[in-house]
Scaffold this active site. Structure first.
Site, PDB file in Angstrom:
ATOM      1  N   SER A  58     -17.693 -14.653 -56.472  1.00 41.03           N
ATOM      2  CA  SER A  58     -17.510 -14.247 -55.075  1.00 41.03           C
ATOM      3  C   SER A  58     -16.953 -12.839 -54.939  1.00 41.03           C
ATOM      4  O   SER A  58     -17.191 -12.163 -53.926  1.00 41.03           O
ATOM      5  CB  SER A  58     -16.570 -15.226 -54.360  1.00 41.03           C
ATOM      6  OG  SER A  58     -15.279 -15.211 -54.946  1.00 41.03           O
ATOM      7  N   ASP A  93      -5.717 -12.488 -50.429  1.00 37.86           N
ATOM      8  CA  ASP A  93      -5.228 -13.860 -50.297  1.00 37.86           C
ATOM      9  C   ASP A  93      -4.599 -14.371 -51.587  1.00 37.86           C
ATOM     10  O   ASP A  93      -4.379 -15.569 -51.732  1.00 37.86           O
ATOM     11  CB  ASP A  93      -6.370 -14.790 -49.879  1.00 37.86           C
ATOM     12  CG  ASP A  93      -7.536 -14.755 -50.876  1.00 37.86           C
ATOM     13  OD1 ASP A  93      -7.419 -14.084 -51.918  1.00 37.86           O
ATOM     14  OD2 ASP A  93      -8.562 -15.422 -50.618  1.00 37.86           O
ATOM     15  N   HIS A 129      -8.699 -12.920 -54.013  1.00 36.93           N
ATOM     16  CA  HIS A 129      -9.776 -11.993 -53.683  1.00 36.93           C
ATOM     17  C   HIS A 129      -9.216 -10.611 -53.330  1.00 36.93           C
ATOM     18  O   HIS A 129      -8.040 -10.479 -53.006  1.00 36.93           O
ATOM     19  CB  HIS A 129     -10.615 -12.554 -52.534  1.00 36.93           C
ATOM     20  CG  HIS A 129     -11.245 -13.869 -52.849  1.00 36.93           C
ATOM     21  ND1 HIS A 129     -10.639 -15.071 -52.532  1.00 36.93           N
ATOM     22  CD2 HIS A 129     -12.399 -14.180 -53.484  1.00 36.93           C
ATOM     23  CE1 HIS A 129     -11.409 -16.074 -52.948  1.00 36.93           C
ATOM     24  NE2 HIS A 129     -12.485 -15.550 -53.531  1.00 36.93           N
TER      25      HIS A 129
END
Length: 240
Positions: free
Chosen positions: A18, A190, A193
C-alpha cells in the site's frame, strides 16, 4: 506513404504494497518520481494494498515478463511493512523473517531471468513504526497492536542483506529515518503509512539511487523551441 514509427517510452516500475499503491497521491513519492521523469519515462504504479513479499513473489511474473522487460529502466521492490506483522496478532499478512529474505532474493532472480539486470533494481526496506500511533489505529479496528518497530528493524536488516547478496541497490528507510536520533514519527501519518514529509523523504532518497539509472534517457520528442516551424514533421517525426 511510409509507415509512421511509433515511440516506446522506457518504464520505471514501482512494485510493492500500500505504501507504493498510495505513492501517486498528491505529493506522493511516486508522483514526485514521475514528475522528475516527465517526457523521459513512464512511471508505472504496481502497488497492492495489504500484500506481503510472499504474494508479491507469486504475482510478479504476471506483472513483468520477458516481452515487457526490454524497455524497463528500473524496478523498485518495496515490501516488509506487512511481512513484519506479529504472527499471533496478524497471521494473514505475517511472513517469517527467513522467508521474507528468500522472497526478495527470488524476485531479484526472476527479474534477472526476464532481462531486468540487478543494476536496474532497487530494494526498499520497511520504514520505522510509531507504535503509539499505530496502536490507536489498531484499536479503532478492534484489534491489538500488531507491529513493533524493533521487528520492522529486523526485516529492514534482512532486506539490506538480501540486496547485498543480490547485487542490487537498497534504500534503508528504517535506518535513515531514525539516523542521529531524529524524530521519525513526522514521516508517518498513522504510525505505519507515510505522511507528506515521509513521502518527500522517500522521493528524495530514492531519486539519489534512481537518477544514475535513468540519466541516459533522452527527452521524448524535441523541446518546442527547436521545432522547425517551416517543416515541423522534420522535427517531430524523427527518432528521439
Amino acid at each position: 506513404m511510409s509507415k509512421l514509427k511509433t515511440l516506446t517510452w522506457p518504464q520505471v516500475v514501482l512494485f510493492g504494497d500500500s505504501i507504493t499503491q498510495g505513492s501517486f497521491q498528491v505529493n506522493g513519492w511516486g508522483a514526485g518520481i514521475a514528475d522528475k521523469l516527465a517526457r523521459k519515462c513512464d512511471v508505472i504504479n504496481r502497488g497492492f494494498s495489504g500484500y506481503n513479499s510472499r504474494w508479491g513473489r507469486i504475482v510478479l511474473p504476471r506483472i513483468l515478463y520477458q516481452d515487457k522487460s526490454e524497455n524497463i529502466a528500473a524496478v523498485t521492490v518495496f515490501f516488509g511493512a506487512n511481512d513484519c506483522s506479529q504472527q499471533d496478532k496478524n497471521p494473514q499478512q505475517h511472513v517469517p523473517l527467513d522467508e521474507y529474505s528468500k522472497n526478495l532474493k527470488a524476485m531479484s532472480s526472476y527479474l534477472t531471468e526476464v532481462g531486468v539486470p540487478a543494476g536496474k533494481v532497487i530494494f526498499i526496506t520497511p520504514a520505522p513504526i510509531n507504535e503509539a500511533a499505530w496502536e490507536k489505529e489498531c484499536k479503532l479496528k478492534g484489534c491489538p497492536l500488531n507491529r513493533l518497530n524493533s521487528v520492522a528493524g529486523e526485516y529492514a536488516q534482512a532486506c539490506v542483506q538480501a540486496a547485498s547478496q543480490c547485487g542490487v541497490d537498497v534504500l534503508d528507510l528504517w535506518t535513515l529515518m531514525q539516523k542521529d536520533g531524529q524524530d521519525f514519527t513526522v514521516y508517518l501519518s498513522d504510525g505505519l503509512h507515510l505522511s507528506a514529509k515521509g513521502n518527500q523523504f522517500v522521493m528524495q532518497h530514492l531519486w539519489e539511487l534512481l537518477e544514475s539509472k535513468v540519466a541516459h534517457l533522452p527527452l521524448m520528442l524535441p523541446y518546442w523551441g527547436i521545432v522547425n516551424v517551416g517543416s515541423p514533421e522534420s522535427s517531430l517525426l524523427c527518432d528521439p
